[in-house]
Enzyme design. Structure first.
Site, short mmCIF file in Angstrom:
data_model
loop_
_atom_site.label_atom_id
_atom_site.label_comp_id
_atom_site.label_asym_id
_atom_site.label_seq_id
_atom_site.Cartn_x
_atom_site.Cartn_y
_atom_site.Cartn_z
N PRO A 170 5.64 3.94 -2.79
CA PRO A 170 6.81 3.19 -2.33
C PRO A 170 6.44 1.80 -1.80
O PRO A 170 5.43 1.65 -1.14
CB PRO A 170 7.36 4.06 -1.20
N ASP A 212 8.73 2.75 2.07
CA ASP A 212 7.77 2.80 3.15
C ASP A 212 8.41 2.09 4.34
O ASP A 212 8.83 0.95 4.20
CB ASP A 212 6.53 2.01 2.69
N TRP A 248 -0.85 5.48 6.39
CA TRP A 248 -1.43 5.96 5.12
C TRP A 248 -1.39 7.48 5.02
O TRP A 248 -1.36 8.04 3.93
CB TRP A 248 -2.87 5.46 4.96
N GLN A 251 -5.21 -0.38 -4.55
CA GLN A 251 -4.84 0.96 -4.08
C GLN A 251 -5.89 2.02 -4.38
O GLN A 251 -5.78 3.15 -3.93
CB GLN A 251 -3.50 1.39 -4.70
N TRP A 279 -4.10 3.93 -1.32
CA TRP A 279 -3.17 5.02 -1.58
C TRP A 279 -3.77 6.12 -2.46
O TRP A 279 -3.64 7.31 -2.15
CB TRP A 279 -1.89 4.47 -2.22
N LYS A 318 -4.56 -17.40 -7.14
CA LYS A 318 -3.61 -16.44 -6.62
C LYS A 318 -2.19 -17.02 -6.73
O LYS A 318 -2.00 -18.21 -6.49
CB LYS A 318 -3.98 -16.24 -5.14
N LYS A 322 3.58 -19.69 -3.68
CA LYS A 322 4.69 -20.64 -3.73
C LYS A 322 4.19 -22.05 -3.49
O LYS A 322 4.65 -23.00 -4.11
CB LYS A 322 5.75 -20.27 -2.67
#
Ligand SMILES: [Zn+2]
Length: 1012
Positions: free
Chosen positions: A47, A86, A573, A609, A613, A646, A649
């Protein structure tokens, strides 16, 4: 079913329309419901954070999370997809603090009540607007938003309690003290995985100081080194490598002890020039072990301020002597526990000194100040002048020792403290002998950007050590894509993982279900609670909300002991890793559903992740069930901006995803990303031009559709409603070939999808579209143009229709809009996404090989034409083809002759490495024929410009003052008339469409008119 020309729509039109169509018709729901409950395919969604905004990175994972489930749905599986949010943890708290204007964690519970704070947190955890749903739908992802679970839901948190208790009861969770990375701003420890996950390391400049500790039994000083001067007030020991050689050196009238090998490196002035010194003696480090030295600050009690041996002290940098502050260093702490010397904590949870000269100051504000205040410079000078030992020369040298620290401010500070240097009660003054500044990579809090410290902290841990082998063994059951992550990054993460720190000293998260009491003998007793019912049984209390502070108020008595909850909360986590069961409120509900679908089939996230995760899911699952929790995992790389940096903006290096999709189509963005190296776990620069390029290639599908409907409409061709493999009934090799090709592609895509190899699944698709458009349709054009509706024409229609429908099925998981639009327009069916994955069909391998050979021969022949500077319309006499495997029959020769515009195809030998050799000589006759071809092309253009239909007959007039042109027209009169549908050459009525062109540099007038 009949077809209508001019029914092609723009991507932006049908994509937006189909989003609505799917919603109104509940197509997603139907696609799930029509598959049996007994044949589930389980997808776990990682999520996103609820207050976040969708960006290219989230879209990338969404695209994969859509394509894979769509494919398995078509394969007959029931793939439920539920969105999740989350909601807990630091991001939520940082967000709320900012909103409430809280600068200092200590304000929570004082300036604002905890109850108000938690209420604000909860109120903030709503989706802001429809940005997520709109963008996720726009990219074509099907997911159930309405049934979304939230990690802050009461049910979700109860499953988390259940898991915690199960692990605790099995002895897999313990309370301890460990040195952890810790954010003072947020007053909480962070896990190493969190710090390793993103760009949590930043380059910073820190003072690196050389500090003197006076030995008790000698007039010499230990010269120790540290890059964390803020830890010096907590010094309780120093460490030495007992196997290395050390030296006692006289420099500037002082005796300093350091590693012999580092003398020249350390004894330098600010300009890195060597300092005059004398080595008095050398000895093994073991001689120093056990020696006592005088503390710089207060004496820390028994066993403090001694020298210990430690293997980790190296001679790579520093002095070979290390200052130890065990509360603030992992290795220091371990050594303190081993030798039982004191661990001193002098900084509070929020990073303020609780004692000493810097009491009340923030540790990061004080760091450089401490180094400077302890700096020796003039203090040493005073001492030397007093003793009268120093010569003027050495005094001057010592004066200049200070490296970068010798900025004015440092000198002034040193001067101020100089007068009182060496005072009995403040031995720290003047104890820093030299300051240098080093630039190094240092961990920062990924939430708030504050520098992190290592800090001994009482915490609750999950025992990873004890299940490491099981985690590695269960990893063997997981199919990783790309494969190298399995035994690479993931296995290494597991191998090096410390025990998992589960507790956080924060507020907004699942409360740790731990209650403590004191027994009659003074022993601490622990009661871990695994459900709300159990808590009610113990306390009689049932809560609306089990968050802090309400759960903090629940107390109970058990066997005469009073229990109160500890004030810690869970690492978020742990909550994220509980998602597979917590989303179902297991084991309180859905027991069968969860157990039948465990382990899950598929997850996908970006490479960060792997350590987060994916790791936590695996750790919890192995802890709870001794099993892996997911069977297949796709790991993506990171998307970079168009300049390779990266996406940012401020760099302006990417186009907003919604803008990009509106301009080039969501399908083009999906296709590009799914076929890009980012799906191989590599980084990928997203460049608009590449999206445009894919959009252009995909639009070739619509060119074919246009072509098909244009002629099907004219001929009134009707589809019989069957989608069976027509191979057996086809006679034209072109038809057979393209049908074989789509079957081949179907099988290739399927094979790669079963391995979760998306880049290779998409690889054959664009070449197929090129084959279909630039070869099949182009080569078959005349079959559609011809006036009689014979079997060959019917086969051409049937084949093109079949191939386009099959293509829509193959494209469905990847470009769901294009596939849907195409499928519905060609079949009138409800949705391509309610169809089964195509079974494929007959593949004539020989034919496919032959055609590939023919196309290769033509490509080479055309290249030879181009390099000789001869237009394709200029006919040539012959081409030689090297046909080793005897692939060419008359039909293929005819194709080559036509495509290369040559009179004859000869089989023979050619230059090595080539397949063909083109005869580039142009005779007079060939030249005239070339002119005629040019003329025909201009006449066809004139027909179009005059607004004539493709089947209109015309009257034509071609006039030129050039004899050459006239001769060419005379010679090829019949061909010109036949190819341009001319019924009368040499006369046009008044007002006919007229145009002026140049053929081989000669002026020509062309006039056309519709014949009666
Ligand atoms: Zn922080």
């Amino acid at each position: 079913m009949k077809f209508q020309k001019g029914t092609r729509r723009k991507a932006i039109e049908y994509e937006k329309d189909l989003v609505k169509y799917w919603q109104e018709n509940k197509t997603f729901e139907k696609s799930v419901e029509q598959r049996p409950k007994t044949d589930g395919y389980v997808f776990y969604d990682g999520p996103p954070f609820i207050t976040g905004v969708p960006h290219h990175g989230t879209l990338l994972s969404s695209i994969i999370k859509d394509a894979v489930p769509r494919y398995w749905t078509m394969k007959g599986k029931r793939v439920e997809r539920v969105w999740g949010w989350d909601c807990h943890g630091l991001p939520a708290e940082v967000y709320t603090e900012r909103q409430l204007g809280i600068q200092d964690r200590r304000d929570i519970g004082t300036k604002i009540s905890l109850e108000e704070y938690i209420k604000a947190c909860r109120e903030n955890m709503v989706q802001t607007g429809n940005a997520w749903e709109d963008t996720i739908s726009r990219i074509g992802r099907w997911v159930d938003f309405k049934g979304a679970y939230k990690t802050m839901d009461k049910d979700y948190m109860e499953s988390v309690w259940w898991a915690f208790k199960k692990l605790y009861d099995e002895g897999k969770i313990y309370e301890g003290e460990k040195v952890l990375l810790y954010c003072t701003r947020d007053a909480t420890p962070l896990s190493k995985a969190e710090v390793a996950m993103d760009n949590s390391y930043q380059d910073v400049t820190d003072p690196s100081v050389y500090v003197k500790f006076k030995l008790k039994d000698s007039d010499a000083y230990l010269l120790a080194w540290t890059t964390t001067p803020w830890t010096l007030p907590a010094n309780t020991a120093t460490a030495v490598n007992d196997k290395e050689t050390y030296a006692e050196v006289e420099v500037g009238g002082q005796k300093l002890i350091l590693a012999e090998a580092l003398i020249t490196k350390v004894l330098t002035d600010e300009k890195h020039q060597p300092l005059e010194h004398k080595v008095l003696r050398t000895f093994k480090g073991s001689e120093l072990v056990g020696k006592e030295y005088e503390p710089l600050f207060e004496h820390r009690g028994e066993n403090a301020h001694k020298v210990w041996a430690a293997d980790y002290v190296t001679l790579e940098d520093g002095t070979g002597l290390v200052h130890l502050a065990p509360a603030y260093g992992e290795e220091d702490y371990a050594l303190a526990k081993e030798h039982n010397f004191p661990v001193v904590s002098n900084i509070d949870d929020n990073g303020f000194y609780t004692e000493g000269p810097w009491k009340g100051e923030n540790v990061w504000d004080a760091n450089k100040k401490i180094a400077k205040a302890m700096y020796a410079g003039l203090a040493t000078l005073d001492a030397m002048q007093g003793s009268g030992e120093a010569t003027e020369q050495t005094v001057r040298k010592v004066q200049s020792v200070s490296s970068e620290a010798a900025d004015t401010a440092a000198r002034q500070e040193a001067q101020q403290v100089g007068s009182s240097a060496g005072k009995q009660d403040e031995p720290w003054r003047g104890s820093v002998w030299k300051i240098e500044y080093i630039r190094h990579s240092y961990p920062h809090c990924h939430r708030c950007g504050t520098k992190l410290m290592y800090r001994a902290h009482p915490s609750w841990f999950m025992d990873i050590q004890g299940q490491r082998e099981a985690m590695l063994a269960e990893n063997r059951n997981i199919n990783w894509f790309p494969e190298h992550i399995k035994n690479g990054r993931f296995a290494k993460t597991v191998q090096s993982a410390p025990d998992w720190n589960l507790s956080r000293d924060r507020f907004w998260a699942t409360a740790m279900p731990v209650w403590k009491g004191k027994g009659k003998d003074g022993n601490e007793l622990v009661k871990v609670v695994g459900s709300y019912a159990e808590l009610k049984e113990l306390s009689g209390v049932e809560l609306e909300d089990y968050h802090r502070p309400w759960v903090d108020d629940v107390e109970f008595d058990l066997d005469g002991v009073h229990y109160k909850r500890i004030d810690k909360v869970m690492d978020s986590w742990f909550e994220a890793g509980s998602m597979p069961y917590a989303q179902f409120h297991y084991p309180f509900e859905n027991v069968e559903k969860f157990e039948q679908n465990f382990p899950g089939d598929f997850i996908a996230e970006y490479v960060g992740q792997v350590r987060a995760w994916f790791y936590y899911l695996h750790a919890l699952s192995v802890g709870l069930w001794g099993k892996n929790t997911f069977k297949n995992v796709v790991v993506t790389g990171t998307l970079a901006g168009n300049d390779g940096r990266k996406m940012s903006k401020s760099y302006g290096n990417y186009t907003d995803p919604n803008e990009l999709m509106d301009k080039y189509s969501a399908d083009a963005l999906r296709f590009l990303l799914l076929s890009s190296p980012v799906l191989n776990g590599e980084d990928f620069s997203l460049v608009d031009k590449d999206v445009a390029d894919v959009a252009r290639k995909l639009s070739m599908v619509w060119n074919m559709y246009d072509f098909f409907t244009l002629y099907a409409d004219v001929d009134g061709w009707e589809w019989n409603g069957k989608l069976d493999d027509p191979s057996a009934e086809l006679t034209n090799p072109l038809d057979e070939w393209i049908v074989s090709r789509i079957h081949q592609v179907t099988a290739e895509v399927n094979e790669a999808m079963e391995r979760y190899d998306l880049p290779n699944a998409l690889k054959p698709i664009l070449p197929f579209i090129d084959d279909a458009s630039n070869w099949y349709v182009r080569r078959s054009r005349k079959r559609f143009w011809k006036s009689q509706n014979d079997q060959d024409k019917d086969d051409a229609y049937r084949t093109l229709h079949y191939v386009l429908v099959q293509l829509s099925l193959v494209l469905a998981p990847f470009t769901p809009f294009l596939a849907e639009e195409l499928y519905r327009k060609l079949t009138g069916g409800e949705s391509v996404h309610l169809c089964d994955w195509p079974a494929g069909g007959n593949v004539n391998e020989i034919l496919v090989g032959n055609m590939a050979f023919v196309r290769e021969a033509i490509t080479q022949g055309l290249a030879q034409r181009a390099s000789a500077g001869i237009k394709v319309r200029q006919p040539l006499q012959s081409v030689v083809v090297y046909d080793e495997q005897a692939r060419l029959n008359d039909e293929y020769r005819a194709i080559i002759a036509e495509e290369l515009n040559v009179k004859e195809v000869v089989v023979g030998s050619v230059e090595p490495g080539e397949v063909v050799q083109l005869n580039t000589e142009i005779s007079e006759e060939l030249r005239q024929e070339g002119m005629m071809r040019e003329l025909v092309r201009f006449i066809q253009n004139a027909r179009k410009e005059a607004g004539l239909q493709v089947d209109d007959r015309i009257q034509l007039l071609v006039e030129s003052e050039s004899d050459e042109i006239s001769v060419a027209i005379d010679r090829f009169k019949d061909t010109i008339m036949a190819e341009t549908l001319t019924t009368e050459l040499g006369h046009v009525p008044e007002g006919a469409y007229t145009t002026h062109v140049k053929v081989e540099g000669l002026d020509v007038e062309i006039a056309v008119a519709k014949a009666d």
